[in-house]
Design a protein around this motif. Structure first.
Motif, mmCIF file in Angstrom:
data_model
loop_
_atom_site.group_PDB
_atom_site.id
_atom_site.type_symbol
_atom_site.label_atom_id
_atom_site.label_comp_id
_atom_site.label_asym_id
_atom_site.label_seq_id
_atom_site.Cartn_x
_atom_site.Cartn_y
_atom_site.Cartn_z
ATOM 1 N N GLY A 46 -31.140 -23.490 15.204
ATOM 2 C CA GLY A 46 -32.052 -22.494 15.761
ATOM 3 C C GLY A 46 -33.381 -22.414 15.038
ATOM 4 N N VAL A 47 -33.902 -23.566 14.594
ATOM 5 C CA VAL A 47 -35.206 -23.584 13.925
ATOM 6 C C VAL A 47 -36.288 -23.535 15.007
ATOM 7 N N GLU A 48 -37.114 -22.493 14.949
ATOM 8 C CA GLU A 48 -38.060 -22.283 16.048
ATOM 9 C C GLU A 48 -39.519 -22.490 15.671
ATOM 10 N N ASP A 49 -39.827 -22.673 14.377
ATOM 11 C CA ASP A 49 -41.236 -22.867 14.021
ATOM 12 C C ASP A 49 -41.387 -23.860 12.874
ATOM 13 N N PRO A 50 -42.572 -24.519 12.820
ATOM 14 C CA PRO A 50 -42.800 -25.567 11.813
ATOM 15 C C PRO A 50 -42.704 -25.052 10.377
ATOM 16 N N ALA A 51 -43.114 -23.806 10.114
ATOM 17 C CA ALA A 51 -43.082 -23.299 8.737
ATOM 18 C C ALA A 51 -41.632 -23.198 8.236
ATOM 19 N N THR A 52 -40.732 -22.740 9.108
ATOM 20 C CA THR A 52 -39.314 -22.675 8.733
ATOM 21 C C THR A 52 -38.768 -24.075 8.490
ATOM 22 N N GLN A 87 -33.172 -11.690 1.868
ATOM 23 C CA GLN A 87 -31.718 -11.885 1.855
ATOM 24 C C GLN A 87 -31.310 -13.095 2.681
ATOM 25 N N ASP A 88 -31.954 -13.264 3.830
ATOM 26 C CA ASP A 88 -31.660 -14.440 4.654
ATOM 27 C C ASP A 88 -32.015 -15.718 3.894
ATOM 28 N N ALA A 89 -33.170 -15.681 3.214
ATOM 29 C CA ALA A 89 -33.586 -16.864 2.450
ATOM 30 C C ALA A 89 -32.554 -17.192 1.373
ATOM 31 N N ILE A 90 -32.047 -16.142 0.711
ATOM 32 C CA ILE A 90 -31.040 -16.354 -0.335
ATOM 33 C C ILE A 90 -29.761 -16.943 0.261
ATOM 34 N N ILE A 91 -29.358 -16.409 1.405
ATOM 35 C CA ILE A 91 -28.148 -16.917 2.064
ATOM 36 C C ILE A 91 -28.316 -18.387 2.444
ATOM 37 N N VAL A 92 -29.470 -18.716 3.009
ATOM 38 C CA VAL A 92 -29.696 -20.105 3.418
ATOM 39 C C VAL A 92 -29.694 -21.033 2.199
ATOM 40 N N ARG A 93 -30.433 -20.623 1.151
ATOM 41 C CA ARG A 93 -30.483 -21.474 -0.054
ATOM 42 C C ARG A 93 -29.121 -21.626 -0.697
ATOM 43 N N SER A 94 -28.384 -20.522 -0.797
ATOM 44 C CA SER A 94 -27.089 -20.663 -1.484
ATOM 45 C C SER A 94 -26.072 -21.407 -0.638
ATOM 46 N N THR A 95 -26.185 -21.304 0.699
ATOM 47 C CA THR A 95 -25.287 -22.095 1.537
ATOM 48 C C THR A 95 -25.554 -23.586 1.337
ATOM 49 N N ILE A 96 -26.843 -23.941 1.254
ATOM 50 C CA ILE A 96 -27.186 -25.351 1.024
ATOM 51 C C ILE A 96 -26.617 -25.819 -0.319
ATOM 52 N N LYS A 142 -22.958 -26.002 9.611
ATOM 53 C CA LYS A 142 -24.134 -25.668 10.404
ATOM 54 C C LYS A 142 -24.466 -24.202 10.160
ATOM 55 N N ILE A 143 -25.587 -23.952 9.487
ATOM 56 C CA ILE A 143 -25.968 -22.570 9.172
ATOM 57 C C ILE A 143 -26.397 -21.866 10.450
ATOM 58 N N ASP A 144 -25.802 -20.708 10.691
ATOM 59 C CA ASP A 144 -26.065 -19.993 11.931
ATOM 60 C C ASP A 144 -27.527 -19.587 12.063
ATOM 61 N N ARG A 145 -27.982 -19.599 13.303
ATOM 62 C CA ARG A 145 -29.364 -19.237 13.648
ATOM 63 C C ARG A 145 -29.756 -17.848 13.147
ATOM 64 N N SER A 146 -28.783 -16.928 13.070
ATOM 65 C CA SER A 146 -29.120 -15.561 12.652
ATOM 66 C C SER A 146 -29.666 -15.504 11.221
ATOM 67 N N PHE A 147 -29.315 -16.477 10.384
ATOM 68 C CA PHE A 147 -29.855 -16.513 9.021
ATOM 69 C C PHE A 147 -31.168 -17.291 8.952
ATOM 70 N N VAL A 148 -31.281 -18.295 9.836
ATOM 71 C CA VAL A 148 -32.449 -19.176 9.817
ATOM 72 C C VAL A 148 -33.667 -18.481 10.424
ATOM 73 N N ARG A 149 -33.391 -17.688 11.468
ATOM 74 C CA ARG A 149 -34.450 -17.053 12.269
ATOM 75 C C ARG A 149 -35.499 -16.334 11.424
ATOM 76 N N ASP A 150 -35.054 -15.472 10.497
ATOM 77 C CA ASP A 150 -36.002 -14.643 9.742
ATOM 78 C C ASP A 150 -36.121 -15.056 8.283
ATOM 79 N N MET A 151 -35.680 -16.261 7.938
ATOM 80 C CA MET A 151 -35.610 -16.612 6.509
ATOM 81 C C MET A 151 -36.970 -16.632 5.809
ATOM 82 N N LEU A 152 -38.050 -16.767 6.559
ATOM 83 C CA LEU A 152 -39.365 -16.753 5.909
ATOM 84 C C LEU A 152 -39.807 -15.332 5.567
ATOM 85 N N HIS A 153 -39.228 -14.348 6.235
ATOM 86 C CA HIS A 153 -39.667 -12.962 6.060
ATOM 87 C C HIS A 153 -38.606 -12.067 5.446
ATOM 88 N N ASP A 154 -37.375 -12.514 5.455
ATOM 89 C CA ASP A 154 -36.282 -11.694 4.950
ATOM 90 C C ASP A 154 -35.687 -12.378 3.720
#
Ligand code: C2E
Ligand code: CA
Ligand code: CA
Ligand code: CA
Length: 279
Positions: free
Chosen positions: A237-243, A214-223, A200-212
């Protein structure tokens, strides 16, 4: 004793880690009777399979409805239980309530599993796996319909003993996932050795992945990492449809978060899971 703060943000006690704090001891005494007298309640947060396009699971999250202090979130009392003997009765209460509820849901034709959170101390309790397996038998559920969320830090105290408990849980057919993935110290060697079902990828990486980036890289590489180890990935912790749609593009298996559903009492959670995706 007196609660500090107001009812909407109950901050119960200072010095919460002081074992001799009398208020802390009072809290522990009360928590014991709260477990016995059904002052606890579970809220369920549905999980959506992005790949299958359906509700597939839900996480049971405990709350304390205190007669005087009102609603107390788990962050305020689970730590007390963790540092005392109360963690076993607490976890078993959560497990029984969640399993009983899941059996009722499955009887209505809902095809989902449920997950509960285990604490560090639960992983050092090698009698827990049998107790959970017995519960599943009692309610006539497949062991695989119960998923246990553990954190990376829970493995650090006594890794050998924790691993023994984890292996037994898996042998008995229950599913295991790593919660808050990326926030603790995970040795990849450990992950490889463990009979895991999901990360389960922590919310702290998911929260800003559209704008950050590094977060996007972390999320993609974790997957990518999870999939190459044969594990499912759940984004928390997915809070919006775009994410949500970006996660689907990345190949993330499941999502959980306010954009889909907040944690809710069982009747409301059932209504969500019986309806199509709202977005
Ligand atoms: P967790 O396991 O990481 O659970 C997710 C937390 O994030 C929940 O808080 C949930 O309400 C919240 N959340 C879910 N989606 C979103 C979102 O989109 N945005 C934001 N901002 N938050 C979201 P909750 O229910 O207060 O639980 C806090 C923690 O308490 C849990 O974190 C878990 O570590 C612990 N906990 C809860 N229930 C239990 C339990 O039965 N046993 C144990 N040992 N720990 C529990
Ligand atoms: Ca969790
Ligand atoms: Ca989490
Ligand atoms: Ca968390």
């Amino acid at each position: 004793y007196a609660a500090k703060g107001n009812a909407s943000s109950v901050s119960l006690y200072d010095n919460s880690h002081d074992a001799h704090n009398p208020r802390r001891l009072a809290m522990i005494t009360e928590l014991g009777s709260a477990i016995r007298s059904e002052q606890l309640v579970l809220h369920y947060q549905p999980r959506y399979s992005l790949q299958e396009g359906r509700w597939c699971s839900c996480e049971a999250l405990v709350r304390w409805q205190h007669p005087k202090l009102g609603f107390i979130p788990p962050g305020e009392f689970v730590q007390f239980a963790e540092t005392s003997e109360l963690i076993r009765p607490l976890t078993l209460w959560v497990a029984r309530t969640a399993v009983r509820q899941l059996a009722l849901w499955q009887q209505t034709g809902l095809c989902i599993s449920t997950s509960i959170n285990l604490s560090t101390r639960n992983l050092l309790d090698i009698t827990l796996p049998e107790a959970l397996a017995e519960l599943l038998r009692e309610y006539g559920l497949q062991p695989g319909s119960l998923e246990l969320e553990i954190t990376e830090t829970a493995l650090m105290t006594d890794p050998d003993r924790a691993m023994q408990t984890i292996e037994r849980l898996a042998e008995l057919g229950m599913r295991l996932s790593i919660d808050d993935f990326g926030t603790g110290y995970s040795s990849l060697a450990y992950l490889k050795r463990m009979p895991l079902h999901a990360l389960k990828i922590d919310r702290s990486f998911v929260r800003d992945m559209l704008h950050d980036d590094q977060d996007a890289i972390i999320v993609r590489s974790t997957i990518g990492l999870a999939h190459s180890l044969g594990l499912q990935v759940v984004a928390e912790g997915v809070e919006d449809p775009a994410t949500l749609s970006r996660l689907r593009e990345y190949g993330c298996d499941e999502a959980q978060g306010y954009v889909l559903s907040k944690p809710m009492a069982h009747a409301a959670a059932l209504r969500v899971m019986q309806a199509p995706l709202p977005i």
